[in-house]
Design an enzyme around this catalytic site. Sequence first.
Site, PDB file in Angstrom:
ATOM      1  N   ASP A   1      75.324   5.803 -38.459  1.00  0.00           N
ATOM      2  CA  ASP A   1      76.552   5.006 -38.360  1.00  0.00           C
ATOM      3  C   ASP A   1      77.642   6.419 -37.143  1.00  0.00           C
ATOM      4  O   ASP A   1      76.593   7.204 -36.810  1.00  0.00           O
ATOM      5  CB  ASP A   1      77.203   5.554 -39.762  1.00  0.00           C
ATOM      6  CG  ASP A   1      78.200   4.540 -39.956  1.00  0.00           C
ATOM      7  OD1 ASP A   1      78.659   4.020 -39.184  1.00  0.00           O
ATOM      8  OD2 ASP A   1      78.942   4.384 -41.081  1.00  0.00           O
TER       9      ASP A   1
ATOM     10  N   GLU B   1      80.427   8.623 -38.598  1.00  0.00           N
ATOM     11  CA  GLU B   1      81.408   9.307 -39.275  1.00  0.00           C
ATOM     12  C   GLU B   1      80.848  10.330 -39.986  1.00  0.00           C
ATOM     13  O   GLU B   1      81.528  12.028 -40.246  1.00  0.00           O
ATOM     14  CB  GLU B   1      81.731   8.629 -40.576  1.00  0.00           C
ATOM     15  CG  GLU B   1      83.283   7.492 -40.265  1.00  0.00           C
ATOM     16  CD  GLU B   1      82.606   5.976 -40.062  1.00  0.00           C
ATOM     17  OE1 GLU B   1      83.539   5.407 -40.351  1.00  0.00           O
ATOM     18  OE2 GLU B   1      81.251   5.730 -40.348  1.00  0.00           O
TER      19      GLU B   1
ATOM     20  N   HIS C   1      78.286   1.278 -36.331  1.00  0.00           N
ATOM     21  CA  HIS C   1      78.882   1.926 -36.793  1.00  0.00           C
ATOM     22  C   HIS C   1      80.275   0.884 -36.122  1.00  0.00           C
ATOM     23  O   HIS C   1      80.725   0.114 -34.908  1.00  0.00           O
ATOM     24  CB  HIS C   1      79.558   2.612 -36.350  1.00  0.00           C
ATOM     25  CG  HIS C   1      81.183   3.679 -36.051  1.00  0.00           C
ATOM     26  ND1 HIS C   1      81.895   3.710 -37.054  1.00  0.00           N
ATOM     27  CD2 HIS C   1      81.428   3.944 -35.111  1.00  0.00           C
ATOM     28  CE1 HIS C   1      83.053   4.083 -36.696  1.00  0.00           C
ATOM     29  NE2 HIS C   1      83.205   4.057 -35.316  1.00  0.00           N
TER      30      HIS C   1
ATOM     31  N   HIS D   1      77.703   8.020 -44.024  1.00  0.00           N
ATOM     32  CA  HIS D   1      78.714   8.893 -44.329  1.00  0.00           C
ATOM     33  C   HIS D   1      79.364   9.023 -45.794  1.00  0.00           C
ATOM     34  O   HIS D   1      78.486   7.992 -47.097  1.00  0.00           O
ATOM     35  CB  HIS D   1      80.472   8.648 -43.962  1.00  0.00           C
ATOM     36  CG  HIS D   1      80.618   7.148 -44.315  1.00  0.00           C
ATOM     37  ND1 HIS D   1      80.971   6.643 -45.290  1.00  0.00           N
ATOM     38  CD2 HIS D   1      80.146   6.654 -43.034  1.00  0.00           C
ATOM     39  CE1 HIS D   1      81.250   5.037 -44.778  1.00  0.00           C
ATOM     40  NE2 HIS D   1      80.526   5.067 -43.852  1.00  0.00           N
TER      41      HIS D   1
ATOM     42  N   HIS E   1      84.408   6.295 -47.622  1.00  0.00           N
ATOM     43  CA  HIS E   1      84.496   4.763 -47.028  1.00  0.00           C
ATOM     44  C   HIS E   1      83.790   4.105 -47.591  1.00  0.00           C
ATOM     45  O   HIS E   1      82.648   4.539 -47.504  1.00  0.00           O
ATOM     46  CB  HIS E   1      85.219   4.012 -46.379  1.00  0.00           C
ATOM     47  CG  HIS E   1      84.781   4.382 -44.807  1.00  0.00           C
ATOM     48  ND1 HIS E   1      83.690   5.152 -44.030  1.00  0.00           N
ATOM     49  CD2 HIS E   1      83.746   2.074 -44.412  1.00  0.00           C
ATOM     50  CE1 HIS E   1      83.558   4.433 -42.920  1.00  0.00           C
ATOM     51  NE2 HIS E   1      82.942   3.484 -43.148  1.00  0.00           N
TER      52      HIS E   1
ATOM     53  N   GLU F   1      77.265   3.369 -48.129  1.00  0.00           N
ATOM     54  CA  GLU F   1      76.040   2.297 -47.307  1.00  0.00           C
ATOM     55  C   GLU F   1      75.233   2.375 -47.492  1.00  0.00           C
ATOM     56  O   GLU F   1      74.598   2.442 -47.294  1.00  0.00           O
ATOM     57  CB  GLU F   1      77.281   2.540 -46.107  1.00  0.00           C
ATOM     58  CG  GLU F   1      77.988   1.987 -46.312  1.00  0.00           C
ATOM     59  CD  GLU F   1      79.322   2.337 -44.395  1.00  0.00           C
ATOM     60  OE1 GLU F   1      78.661   2.174 -44.203  1.00  0.00           O
ATOM     61  OE2 GLU F   1      80.274   1.883 -45.107  1.00  0.00           O
TER      62      GLU F   1
END
Length: 283
Positions: free
Chosen positions: A8, A10, A60, A104, A116, A135
């Site tokens: 990812d 972030e 991502h 994240h 998120h 996630e």
Amino acid sequence: MKVYISVDMEGIGGVVSLSHVLSGSKEYERFRKWLTEEVLAVIEGAREAGATKITVADSHGGMTNILIEDLPENVEVVSGFPRPICMMHGIWEGYDTAFFIGYHARKGTRGAIMDHTIAGRIFRYIKINQKETSEFYLNALLAGFYNIPVSLLSGDAAICREAKTAIPGIEVVITKQGITRWSAKTKTLKSIKRELKEAAIRAIKKVRERKIKPLRIEDNIILELGFYSTDTADIVEMIPGAERVDGLTVVFKTKNILEAYKLIELAMIIGMGIDSLVQKMMK
């Protein structure tokens, strides 16, 4: 030793702004290079520890972030969106362990960078058996469904804390300490790369010694999706088996985490389509 790496953005070091993670900006081009460098460090460590097959899943946004031309030979890359099983596509192909890089924290986590879950404009929360999930948690459960342990995670301090609680013995690399949602105290790229390489070596050693177990959950799962918009819930409610709880909440009874994961991805795509339609209507 076969290693699956889900990446990812972030949670990559230095990333604190939307301009860092949204394609089309100069800052994004800068940080996709940083992302690629972190992946290279993990690959180097995994190979030094004896990995014979490495698959990197670009996970991502539109999932076309990694500079594939900078990766070494004999590394497979899963790229592009949409695709079945989203951030974990191909995990069923028989891997010994999974690494999660640049991850994240879930929505609502204090001091977490860009917190998120799956799609920040669509989901207020995602619950598995009444537990709000990140996630990381969803993807670790999916790996566990195929009996694959997650042995390494990197990201901000908040997601590293969650990972260490959920999976005893997991190696973590804290890339930055969140201050607010949009600010952090970050490590340098050189420092993160060194830590990632060393952590990858330790992680594979632990997997060989069976010191890390897959994160598993019983079948017959209750999936609860909390949306930001009633129009998304209106359409998701049409999926067979859906139960509309209130204006913003839809619940499914699923056979297992794989079925739940597919429903999450379907709901995300529906939400993205509705959001695009609404934007066009407003013009």
